[in-house]
Design a protein around this motif. Structure first.
Motif, PDB file in Angstrom:
ATOM      1  N   ASP A 186      -5.472  -3.820   9.580  1.00 29.17           N
ATOM      2  CA  ASP A 186      -4.603  -3.274   8.715  1.00 29.17           C
ATOM      3  C   ASP A 186      -4.733  -1.874   8.384  1.00 29.17           C
ATOM      4  OD1 ASP A 186      -2.123  -2.997   7.055  1.00 29.17           O
ATOM      5  OD2 ASP A 186      -2.748  -4.693   5.756  1.00 29.17           O
ATOM      6  N   GLU A 187      -3.871  -1.006   8.941  1.00 33.64           N
ATOM      7  CA  GLU A 187      -3.899   0.574   8.756  1.00 33.64           C
ATOM      8  C   GLU A 187      -5.507   0.853   8.522  1.00 33.64           C
ATOM      9  OE1 GLU A 187      -1.519   2.144   5.969  1.00 33.64           O
ATOM     10  OE2 GLU A 187       0.036   0.237   6.272  1.00 33.64           O
ATOM     11  N   GLY A 219       0.909  -1.185  -0.013  1.00 32.66           N
ATOM     12  CA  GLY A 219      -0.065  -0.179  -0.179  1.00 32.66           C
ATOM     13  C   GLY A 219       0.853   1.250   0.073  1.00 32.66           C
ATOM     14  N   GLN A 221      -6.119  -3.843   4.373  1.00 32.51           N
ATOM     15  CA  GLN A 221      -5.623  -2.557   3.824  1.00 32.51           C
ATOM     16  C   GLN A 221      -6.444  -2.323   2.730  1.00 32.51           C
ATOM     17  OE1 GLN A 221      -1.380  -2.319   3.246  1.00 32.51           O
ATOM     18  NE2 GLN A 221      -1.480  -0.264   3.490  1.00 32.51           N
TER      19      GLN A 221
END
Ligand SMILES: Nc1ncnc2c1ncn2[C@@H]1O[C@H](COP(=O)(O)OP(=O)(O)OP(=O)(O)O)[C@@H](O)[C@H]1O
Ligand SMILES: Nc1ncnc2c1ncn2[C@@H]1O[C@H](COP(=O)(O)OP(=O)(O)OP(=O)(O)O)[C@@H](O)[C@H]1O
Ligand SMILES: [Mg+2]
Ligand SMILES: [Mg+2]
Lengths: 291, 244, 341, 341, 244
Positions: E170-171, B148, E87
């Protein structure tokens, strides 16, 4: 016009064979004052049923239709006849003839017989014998004309113990020529080649040349290339069934039945189908119009 | 007083039944860094896309150097000197990093043939210099295979390389690590020194406060505050953003 | 269970890329897997042909000549269709366009036009039709599938409207015949054309700016637009190329057989797409390579050729072709997955 | 130029949704645009039929009967193909499967099996073929386009292998005939079946868990996998449905015609896909509605029917159909864009 | 000492030529919040995906409640009580919010028919309670029409609603505004109180420091530090992350 008629052709509009048929029908329509429309079933029995029923609903006076199946159109044709419509079969008939279908008459010839005749003439002319192999590529093996003509050839060969090899060649000239040539390269023992429709008959001579072999070749239908090949000797003969008449008579009979109450009658257009070097010159100028 | 290089005047943007922007007006001066802040769904990305020529406004006017303009496609806004890092990165997964960076603006010979070697070299250089990204070993990797943050770095590198007068940054640091974020913010300040203006969309008020000269705060499609850094503090800013 | 801060590894291991064998790297490259598959199949064929030259005349000069004559028609068509597919659009009309433009050319030459004028005219008509399809597709925001399916029916009808359901002879004279059907350095002219065009398409797609735009447009239209690529112009150009190449394939086919059938080319659109898909092009756009298209076209013809040479029962030829096409594609995909590990 | 903090607007304007007219909301709904387009076309036809009932017998009871007989074959096939398309896969083999299963059924009935056994057998074969296509597609990670293109050739060949190139009579007796070809409440039985199946598919796709999985799988396969949907099972089921519906369409066609041709059904796959696309299904999966498929099938047949009633020249019929299909699709897309405003 | 509910032992993961994870080992205790930190491309998402059953490891072992397991698909890991916010959000753009939240786990009658009304209601509730998201007026909106932050909120709402024993994030806050981020971090602490463990991947060390009990720091595919909150400070953490 006081008479309305629909002609239904079983194949699709690109098939050259039906040009003289349609011309014959149009000539008859002009002479007898018929409002004619021509429809194409694109090789689909379901669609042909739709066409027959749609013509019935539209209220035409007569229908000329290729009865390419002994069963598929029995009901829709009977319904049309019950509705007072004159129905004439052409090009193909119910295998049981008038017993199998309500159509009032049939105009055409027997394709099976023409295949049988071509086969026998090739056997005679080129001395084909028991154990030989001949090659009969077919544009669309499951199409009715291919089954009938190919079946006739097979019958003639079987009677003499000759084996028939076949392959699907498709409708593309270049592609068909490739396939036929490759087959001939692989099968050196082929003693004769038979075209089935106009595609295989047109490219056969070229394919034989590409494969670098020398075998006799005969076929069906008429096109300038085919006539040229017969003339030059590259092709032994081609079979023709006078398609102009198959268009002319049905429409003429519909008009005369409606106008004068004349009863439609069967017509055999298959006399003199065999065209070899001796007969081709007379026919050639008429290709595309009356042939 | 200078003329603002970019000005939005009463811009409205509708998507079907939804009014995403309503009478939005603000301006950007030369060399100024604007923080465009606001809640999720406030309309920040819509504003960025509109300035970049991706969306056409449903109403209102746009001025560049005081002259009214209409960005009917991305090329128009690029011509006006606007370069954008999109929130969705606008990368093509199936192409390499190099080809993504130079997409639409390839280095070519006169005949239009690509100068691939040159582009690959520049791509690696700009990736390193713009965001100090690590872990990208080759400019030939497909973007679809990147993590990402690596993707975001590619998008940033592209915009920084082609920047001209205004750089629009739509949440450029959302996937970046601490170090890369620092690098990007420094990059913005460096560009400011070169007189390039920036519009920074971010949810991280610390980042915004660190680099911006002025803050435009949006809520539900309209501007609710427009305040210079000198006139506010980070706690006040937080209040503005959270309470609207 | 709390632990004191623990330095697990002092130096982070940089360079996480393993070394790969050249074969693995080849397979990993675009069209690498299909290339390997193709070479394997060729090796098998050649080996068998050397062992049993009489049984399997794969290497006989007649057979090689026919292969070289057979491949270019589908191959050229697939090149055009392939570019369009990479740009994210379909063309189902190429078979009909191929028939229409060939008939126009043959009729014009028949009525006295020089073939050196008629052939460019045919290509021009193909380009114009492609542009029309593109225009409708983009203007009305329709799927190109539906627009070109309409084209498939429409241009087939236009053939009949133009010249009726008659087969047309094509006799262009020796100069033209030699240019497209002759032999040069032992290789068929049509095949030279195919090779030259493949090279040109390779340069265009993989080495030229335009190709980059095509891949970007097909891979992610929104991103391409956002970055300033004029995706509509790219797609229009790709449509024009597909139409023009269909017409060019028509010229090659017509020169080869010396006449045109109004019904010809039916089903060629699916074959062309199949060649592309076997060559690794994605149906959704953005992925593919010219080498893949080239090999895909070659493979389809090699398979048919091998089957005929091995005297597979011709009545059921299509069944074998089907099995082999799917088998080749599966083999290709297997190699590819191995390569990715 | 620095300004004091400025409160531009005290209260943020909540509720940014405009009110829309009911028509606009209808158009915005899935398949709403095509519904509006379809109704408009019907209104035009009916108006013309009322003005000139003798010229244009659209509303005659025989014509309505024909329409009701003609639609279900393509319609049922499109339903199956549509589910598969929403799941993100193609089926080009349905025309061949339709011919094969119909022939098997007719041959079995001809040799004494009860049609009430033979018909389920045909559907079962269709399902099995669909599963086979699915298995190959998923196992070998191939595009379904290539696998089912193989199927198109293979099953067409299988027809010939099974029973040669001969047509087969189908005479199932009155009970079976009535069930699939009779009339009930003035409406043709085949049409009843089509209506019932459309309803069933509506419930399955839009109201059942399975439908949600189909849309998710086609819309974003990676996301569906990540969330725990067994995308392979979903796709397998969709393949089976497509195969089964093709076989069912074959039953309807065979009952109607009373015989089967080995060559029948050629090109039906493209028509079925066209019906789906006109109905708003996306070629890449994840989008569409059963109402759209239903209307897409109806529209294609209405257009053909209207042309035949007006006795349009059959030589160019396909050209008119092409123009009208593309026109209808463009009209539909125009309405839709208006709706989105 | 409890048995860890999840343990990775020498996990390796290769993508073709690239080794994304190399001999990665760490564990998660019941009710513990782990901060998984590291540079872009360090392999954090790969680790998350592996624990969620999306990727299969190339080597090493996985233990749940001390028993060795193999997650061969997402369903296996869900069965073990693992729920993930990916993510890339793992949403289907062409489906509504409701259908995305309940994707694969629909509320149904016995016959499998969807209970749409019920699902719509729950969807709105959980969206509000999980992240206090604003601007989403209807649970029937297509996810493709949402803003970046709104999409993320939907993914969070889904995971929070279906959470069981371990929540992988995830983030999750990368596109969220200040207020929504606060809400999410509180949510993590609330779940901790209910004995749900969390693994939080983030680049924002403040957020991590705010909620995590322990930090696992990765670099280039391996673990370089594993440190409890009690044994470190935020400035030391920053050093660890930036300097590796
Ligand atoms: N599907 C894949 N194919 C090939 N390489 C991949 C794939 N997924 C990840 N990688 C590679 O693995 C490495 C680790 O990626 P990962 O997404 O786990 O990083 P991350 O720590 O989550 O980074 P970020 O903070 O940027 O999200 C990267 O170098 C990436 O290029
Ligand atoms: N293409 C579109 N179609 C319909 N609605 C849209 C579209 N794009 C955005 N919207 C709507 O417009 C509003 C503003 O969206 P926008 O993406 O501008 O928000 P944002 O401020 O960037 O939010 P975030 O911080 O979450 O990225 C949202 O309510 C969103 O649902
Ligand atoms: Mg945004
Ligand atoms: Mg990550």
């Amino acid at each position: 016009a006081d008479v309305k008629a629909t002609m239904i052709i079983y194949l699709n509009p690109s098939v050259q064979f039906f040009n003289p048929v349609v011309k014959g029908a149009q000539d008859a329509a002009a002479q007898f004052g018929v409002d004619l429309d021509v429809q194409y079933a694109n090789n689909d029995p379901v669609r042909q049923n739709d066409l027959i029923e749609a013509a019935t609903v539209a209220g035409v006076d007569g229908i000329a239709v290729a009865i390419s199946s002994s069963d598929a159109f029995d009901k829709s044709i009977c319904d049309a006849v019950k509705a007072g419509i004159v129905v004439i079969g052409f090009n193909n008939d119910d295998l049981e003839g008038s017993k199998g279908n309500c159509r009032q008459a049939y105009v055409g010839m027997n394709e099976f017989a023409s295949g049988y005749e071509l086969g026998n003439r090739m056997i005679e002319k080129f001395g084909l014998k028991r154990g030989d192999v001949v090659f009969n590529p077919r544009e669309i093996p499951e199409a009715s004309f291919a089954v009938a003509r190919g079946g006739g050839i097979e019958k003639a060969m079987k009677e003499k113990g000759i084996k028939v090899e076949t392959v699907r060649a498709g409708l593309d000239l270049a592609e068909a020529r490739n396939i036929m040539a490759q087959f001939l390269i692989a099968n050196k023992d082929v003693k004769a080649v038979f075209g089935t429709g106009s595609v295989t008959s047109t490219v056969g001579a070229g394919a034989i040349e590409d494969a670098g072999v020398k075998v006799p070749f005969g076929g069906f239908d008429l096109a300038v290339e085919i006539a040229n090949a017969v003339e030059s000797g590259a092709m032994f003969a081609t079979m023709d069934q006078q398609p102009y008449l198959q268009g002319y008579y049905p429409i003429a009979q519909i008009a005369m039945a409606k106008k004068y109450g004349l009863t439609p009658t069967d017509v055999d257009t298959g006399q003199g189908a065999f065209l070899d070097k001796d007969r081709i010159a007379r026919v050639k100028p008429m290709i595309g119009s009356y042939r | 007083m200078h003329m603002p290089i970019l000005e939005l005047h009463n811009i409205t943007k509708r998507f079907g039944a939804l009014t995403a922007l309503r009478d939005l007006s603000f301006h950007v001066n030369e060399g100024e860094v604007i923080g465009l802040l606001g809640d999720n769904g406030a309309g920040k990305s819509t504003a960025v896309n509109l300035i970049s020529g991706i969306h056409k406004p449903s109403g209102g006017h746009l001025f560049v150097d005081g002259k009214q303009t209409l960005f009917s496609c991305r090329t128009d806004s690029a011509e006006a000197g606007i370069e954008t890092i999109y929130q969705n990165t606008a990368l093509v997964d199936s192409l390499s990093i190099t080809r993504n960076i130079f997409m639409g603006r390839e280095l070519c010979t006169h005949a239009g043939m690509l100068k691939l070697a040159e582009m690959r070299e520049i791509a690696m250089q700009v990736l390193k210099s713009a965001v100090h990204i690590s872990g990208i070993d080759s400019p030939d990797m497909l973007v679809g295979e990147l993590s990402g943050g690596q993707k975001q770095a590619v998008a940033i590198a592209r915009a920084v390389f082609f920047k001209r007068r205004i750089l629009m940054l739509d949440e450029p640091t959302s996937a970046l690590s601490v170090r890369e974020t620092e690098a990007l913010l420094n990059q913005v300040l460096k560009l400011k020194a070169e007189n390039v203006s920036s519009v920074l969309v971010t949810h991280n008020l610390y980042h915004a406060y660190q680099v911006c000269d002025r803050f435009v705060i949006m809520s539900h499609g309209t501007k609710v505050f427009d305040v210079a850094k000198a006139d506010t503090s980070i706690s006040q800013l937080t209040e503005y953003v959270v309470l609207t | 269970m709390t632990a004191a801060p623990m330095l697990v590894q002092a130096t982070a291991p940089h360079g996480r890329l393993r070394r790969q064998s050249p074969l693995m790297r080849l397979i990993g490259a675009p069209a690498g897997a299909i290339l390997v598959a193709f070479i394997l199949i060729q090796v098998l064929c050649i080996a068998y042909a050397l062992i049993a030259p009489d049984e399997f005349r794969y290497l006989s000069s007649q057979n090689l000549t026919i292969l070289m004559k057979a491949v270019p028609v589908l191959g050229c068509m697939a090149l055009g269709v392939g570019v369009l597919m990479i740009a994210g659009e379909f063309d189902l009309s190429v078979g009909s366009v191929y028939a229409l433009t060939a008939i126009v050319m043959a009729v014009q030459v028949g009525s006295g036009m020089s073939p050196f004028l008629a052939a460019p005219l045919a290509v021009l008509i193909g380009v114009a039709i492609g542009l029309l399809h593109g225009f409708i597709t983009l203007r009305a925001a329709l799927p190109s599938f539906i627009v070109t399916l309409g084209g498939l029916l429409f241009w087939r009808g236009a053939v009949l409207l133009y010249n009726g359901a008659v087969q047309v002879r094509f006799d262009p004279g020796p100069a033209f015949q030699g240019l497209f059907g002759g032999t040069f350095l032992g290789i068929n002219a049509a095949f030279w054309w195919f090779l030259a065009l493949s090279l040109a398409f390779y340069l265009l797609l993989h080495r030229h700016r335009f190709g980059n735009h095509v891949f970007a447009t097909g891979g992610n239209r929104a991103a391409a637009t956002a970055i300033g690529i004029d995706v509509n112009r790219v797609k229009m150009t790709a449509f024009a190329i597909a139409g023009g190449m269909a017409a060019f394939a028509g010229i090659l086919a017509t020169v080869r057989v010396g006449s045109v059938q109004p019904g010809q080319g039916t089903g060629l659109e699916l074959q062309a797409i199949a060649a592309c898909v076997i060559g690794g092009l994605s149906l959704t756009g953005g992925r593919g390579s010219v080498l893949g298209i080239f090999l895909g076209g070659m493979l389809i013809h090699t398979i048919t050729n091998v089957l005929l040479l091995m005297r597979a029962p011709g009545f059921y030829l299509d069944m074998f072709i089907a099995v082999l096409i799917v088998g080749a594609a599966a083999f290709n995909s297997m190699i590819e997955r191995k390569g990715r590990g």
